[in-house]
Design a protein around this motif. Structure first.
Motif, PDB file in Angstrom:
ATOM      1  N   PRO A  56      36.312 -19.649  52.442  1.00 25.72           N
ATOM      2  CA  PRO A  56      37.568 -20.068  52.075  1.00 25.72           C
ATOM      3  C   PRO A  56      38.048 -21.528  52.538  1.00 25.72           C
ATOM      4  N   ASN A  57      37.599 -21.929  53.857  1.00 25.61           N
ATOM      5  CA  ASN A  57      37.952 -23.020  54.212  1.00 25.61           C
ATOM      6  C   ASN A  57      37.457 -23.943  53.262  1.00 25.61           C
ATOM      7  N   LEU A  58      36.115 -24.054  52.939  1.00 28.32           N
ATOM      8  CA  LEU A  58      35.646 -25.118  52.074  1.00 28.32           C
ATOM      9  C   LEU A  58      36.328 -25.026  50.710  1.00 28.32           C
ATOM     10  N   VAL A  59      36.436 -23.965  50.146  1.00 29.04           N
ATOM     11  CA  VAL A  59      36.989 -23.904  48.993  1.00 29.04           C
ATOM     12  C   VAL A  59      38.511 -24.448  48.837  1.00 29.04           C
ATOM     13  N   GLU A  60      39.458 -24.163  49.880  1.00 32.16           N
ATOM     14  CA  GLU A  60      40.594 -24.787  49.919  1.00 32.16           C
ATOM     15  C   GLU A  60      40.503 -26.306  50.171  1.00 32.16           C
ATOM     16  N   ALA A  64      34.628 -38.407  51.096  1.00 30.66           N
ATOM     17  CA  ALA A  64      35.042 -39.165  52.414  1.00 30.66           C
ATOM     18  C   ALA A  64      35.878 -38.324  53.072  1.00 30.66           C
ATOM     19  N   ASN A  65      36.338 -37.057  52.748  1.00 28.27           N
ATOM     20  CA  ASN A  65      37.372 -36.232  53.504  1.00 28.27           C
ATOM     21  C   ASN A  65      36.474 -35.807  54.738  1.00 28.27           C
ATOM     22  N   GLU A  66      37.134 -35.977  55.702  1.00 28.05           N
ATOM     23  CA  GLU A  66      36.470 -35.423  56.879  1.00 28.05           C
ATOM     24  C   GLU A  66      36.200 -33.963  57.224  1.00 28.05           C
ATOM     25  N   GLN A 105      30.756 -29.040  55.335  1.00 24.82           N
ATOM     26  CA  GLN A 105      29.405 -29.182  54.804  1.00 24.82           C
ATOM     27  C   GLN A 105      28.453 -29.106  55.849  1.00 24.82           C
ATOM     28  N   VAL A 106      28.547 -29.852  56.727  1.00 27.46           N
ATOM     29  CA  VAL A 106      27.616 -29.660  58.063  1.00 27.46           C
ATOM     30  C   VAL A 106      27.593 -28.342  58.762  1.00 27.46           C
TER      31      VAL A 106
END
Length: 196
Positions: free
Chosen positions: A55-59, A126-128, A134-135
């Protein structure tokens, strides 16, 4: 004791040895089965970690890629399906394990499509937050692979233990069936095609 003959004492001794062996074998089967069910719980825990990150990645991706609704919907649906498939590791059937693997495979595929979205949005790369997520996902995928490998190793030990004669007789009597291992997804042996 004087009334008991040597044959009777010998018979009692043999019965005692067999009973002690059966108790030891039963306890060994319980121990190996518990190791296998714990290893399966670790696999489920790794999959849950991935499901929690999604959910965090999707947002984060949604913030940049407004036109990728179909991809987002696919990831959310695959995540929901994957988290609905529950298995009791002590009673897992081959069909349940295949269903679990299929649901997790669909989620992996949907995640791959989501991560591919970054190619169309350089500012997303480029978004942290995206990089961190992703890591974390890559680390989680590695944990999933390690947990599955560990599960397969523990199940192999258990299966050998319950299938060797004469313990196989006790395994049948006491209800210790052979357990199934995780298998590669269909077509996994083929190298992926990469095109630019």
């Amino acid at each position: 004791m004087k009334n008991l003959g040597k044959g009777t004492i010998g018979l009692i001794a043999v019965v005692a040895v067999v009973v002690l062996w059966a108790i030891s074998a039963y306890n060994g089967m319980v121990q190996e089965q518990e190791k296998a069910t714990t290893a399966f719980a670790n696999v489920q825990s790794a999959y849950q970690r991935r499901a929690d990150l999604i959910p965090n990645l999707v947002e984060v991706v949604k913030g940049y890629a407004k036109h990728e609704e179909e991809t987002f919907k696919g990831v959310v649906e695959a995540r929901a399906k994957a988290t609905q498939v529950t298995i009791d590791p002590s009673n897992v059937t081959p069909e349940q394990l295949k269903e679990f693997q299929a649901a997790q495979g669909e989620l992996s595929s949907a995640l791959s499509r989501l991560l591919a979205v970054q190619e169309n949005y350089p500012e997303l790369k480029a978004n942290e937050n995206f990089k961190d997520l992703q890591v974390q996902l890559e680390g989680t995928e590695n944990r999933i692979n390690e947990a599955r490998n560990k599960y397969n190793e523990v199940v192999q030990v258990y299966n050998i233990y319950v299938r060797k004669f004469p313990k196989s007789l006790l395994a049948g009597i006491f209800g210790f069936p052979k357990m199934d291992k995780f298998e590669a997804d269909a077509g996994a042996q083929n190298a992926p095609k990469v095109s630019f």
